[in-house]
Design a protein around this motif. Structure first.
Motif, short mmCIF file in Angstrom:
data_model
loop_
_atom_site.label_atom_id
_atom_site.label_comp_id
_atom_site.label_asym_id
_atom_site.label_seq_id
_atom_site.Cartn_x
_atom_site.Cartn_y
_atom_site.Cartn_z
N MET A 154 0.83 -1.21 0.00
CA MET A 154 0.00 0.00 0.00
C MET A 154 0.87 1.26 0.00
SD MET A 154 -3.08 -0.96 2.66
CE MET A 154 -4.01 0.55 2.34
N LEU A 155 1.89 1.26 0.82
CA LEU A 155 2.79 2.42 0.89
C LEU A 155 3.41 2.73 -0.47
CD1 LEU A 155 4.49 1.50 4.27
CD2 LEU A 155 3.10 3.54 3.88
N SER A 156 3.80 1.70 -1.18
CA SER A 156 4.41 1.89 -2.50
C SER A 156 3.38 2.33 -3.54
CB SER A 156 5.08 0.59 -2.96
OG SER A 156 6.13 0.23 -2.10
N ASP A 184 2.78 8.14 -4.87
CA ASP A 184 2.77 9.23 -5.85
C ASP A 184 1.53 10.10 -5.70
OD1 ASP A 184 5.19 8.45 -6.93
OD2 ASP A 184 4.29 7.18 -8.46
N GLU A 185 0.39 9.46 -5.46
CA GLU A 185 -0.86 10.22 -5.29
C GLU A 185 -0.79 11.10 -4.05
OE1 GLU A 185 -5.69 9.32 -5.26
OE2 GLU A 185 -4.25 7.70 -5.60
N GLU A 214 1.37 14.30 -4.53
CA GLU A 214 0.76 15.36 -5.34
C GLU A 214 -0.07 16.32 -4.50
OE1 GLU A 214 -1.45 13.89 -8.62
OE2 GLU A 214 0.24 12.82 -9.52
N TYR A 215 -0.73 15.81 -3.44
CA TYR A 215 -1.62 16.66 -2.66
C TYR A 215 -1.64 16.17 -1.21
CZ TYR A 215 -5.99 19.07 -1.37
OH TYR A 215 -6.92 19.86 -0.76
N PRO A 216 -0.54 16.36 -0.47
CA PRO A 216 -0.41 15.80 0.88
C PRO A 216 -1.54 16.19 1.83
CG PRO A 216 1.70 16.63 0.11
CD PRO A 216 0.67 17.08 -0.89
N SER A 217 -2.02 17.43 1.75
CA SER A 217 -3.04 17.89 2.70
C SER A 217 -4.37 17.18 2.52
CB SER A 217 -3.24 19.41 2.58
OG SER A 217 -3.70 19.75 1.28
N GLY A 218 -4.55 16.51 1.39
CA GLY A 218 -5.78 15.75 1.18
C GLY A 218 -5.72 14.35 1.75
N TYR A 219 -4.55 13.97 2.28
CA TYR A 219 -4.37 12.58 2.73
C TYR A 219 -3.73 12.57 4.12
CZ TYR A 219 -4.87 12.18 -2.31
OH TYR A 219 -5.33 12.30 -3.61
#
Length: 413
Positions: free
Chosen positions: A319-321, A325-326, A329-334
């Motif tokens: 899962m980590l791998s 990339d996603e 791209e947008y760390p604050s969304g995750y």
């Protein structure tokens, strides 16, 4: 009401009370208390749990999913007060309450359509200094008088469905509160709710999503499994009952069987046993509720540490791998997913206490761990009749046993 969303004073609450909001906020306040030791955070968490216990607890022990915003056709009516009402209830003591909560004759609550003041007030603290200046005895007496008067009003309607995923969140909140605040009643509430949900598996040959009108009627989806697994891990860490880890492990295996993407990685939201869809959604965005994949990543990492199960560790690595990339791209969304990455690549591990759970010294060691904010540390208990001692294993490297938790905690700084 549009102005709720742009209210820079955080004056107008979300009058509709959702179970998941209550659960997630309890966890935030507990963690804030662990970090700061400020009593206001403890009290806020306890007040939320008291509300849930009083108004959202089913006779079976599980939790209802929501209370409506409206009563008698008006949004927020159940919670609003006029100056005249405060004066009539508190009489000569009303000035203190009105000053503390900013109650005015013209009100502070706007009409939804005209955006004009209505004479209704939301009880509201307009500055932090009032938290320090508070005369708790008087305020609590006043609040109790208002509460009794409010109970005479027409209540908002109750959505008495029981949803497994949201119950999982609230079970975790009660278990965590019981652990940190040393409250056995909270632990018992969490255990009873969990038992009711788990019984659905025996009745229906699998975890179910919704219970209402005396029956379960929808098969469970990813979030049901994931949030319940989290609650089982929380219950283990407060009871040290190995059955909770066994249940969590069994549910995890079932979750992998039903939802895992064998071609890539991660978990689909819908089961292979469900309706065949053109596209099976795989969500990792953390919105109002953390995504199933984000929470399951942490579940896999923690369970692999608790059970030394390399298969679960391998699933977490995949899962980590797959998602990296996603997330980049947008760390604050995750944000919840990032907690999983932090657990995997930061300082994480286990504290194992060896001792007798009925021994005072062992209890004190456990309590010392509970009081600290240690999101990346799992607590284990190994039963022993010897003098209690604790071992810290950090990033797969274990320390020598210590007789003091403080000594171990220093190594985490």
């Amino acid at each position: 009401m549009d102005y709720i969303d742009i209210d820079d004073k955080w004056l107008v609450p979300h009058f509709e009370k959702m179970l998941y909001d209550q659960a997630l906020m309890v966890v935030v306040y507990i963690e804030a208390y662990q970090v700061t030791k400020e009593e206001v955070y403890r009290e806020t968490a306890q007040e939320i749990l008291e509300y849930v216990k009083r108004d959202m607890l089913d006779k079976n022990g599980a939790f209802y999913c929501a209370e409506d915003a409206d009563s008698e056709g008006e949004e927020g009516k159940f919670y609003l007060w006029t100056e005249e009402e405060i004066d009539s209830i508190l009489v000569e003591k009303s000035d203190y309450m009105k000053n503390y909560y900013g109650i005015r004759k013209d009100g502070n609550y706007l009409d939804e359509s005209t955006r004009e003041k209505t004479g209704n007030n939301i009880l509201y603290l307009d500055n932090e200094e009032k938290l320090v200046m508070i005369d708790k005895k008087n305020i609590n007496e006043f609040r109790e008088l208002l509460f009794r008067e409010r109970e005479k009003r027409v209540r908002p309607s109750l959505d008495d469905k029981i949803l497994t995923d949201w119950n999982g969140l609230m079970i975790s909140a009660f278990a965590m509160a019981g652990r940190v605040f040393e409250n056995q009643e909270y632990i018992d509430i969490a255990k009873k709710a969990c038992s009711f949900i788990l019984h659905s598996i025996k009745e229906n040959n699998g975890l179910m999503h919704r219970y209402g009108k005396g029956k379960w009627d929808i098969k469970g989806h990813l979030d049901d499994y994931v949030f319940l697994i989290t609650s089982l891990i929380e219950l283990y860490e407060v009871t040290f009952d190995e059955n909770y880890i066994k249940e969590a492990t069994q549910l995890t295996r079932k979750c992998i069987e039903l939802f895992w993407d064998h071609d890539r990685a991660g978990f689909y939201f819908t089961s292979i046993e469900g309706e065949q869809l053109l596209v099976r959604k795989k969500e990792i965005y953390d919105g109002a509720i953390p995504s199933g994949n984000s929470v399951m990543l942490l579940n896999l990492l923690k369970l692999s540490g608790l059970t030394d199960n390399e298969d679960l560790s391998q699933k977490a690595s995949e899962m980590l791998s797959y998602f990296v990339d996603e997330v980049k791209e947008y760390p604050s969304g995750y944000t919840q997913m990032l907690c999983g990455y932090y657990y995997a690549f930061g300082n994480s591990g286990e504290i194992t206490i060896e001792g007798d759970l009925n021994d005072t010294a062992t209890k004190e060691m456990i309590k010392s761990v509970y009081q600290e904010y240690l999101p990346n540390i799992i607590l284990k208990l190994r039963k022993s009749s010897d003098k209690p001692k604790a071992t810290l294993c950090l990033n797969r490297t274990c320390s020598d046993p210590a007789s003091s938790i403080n000594e171990l905690l220093q190594r985490l700084v």
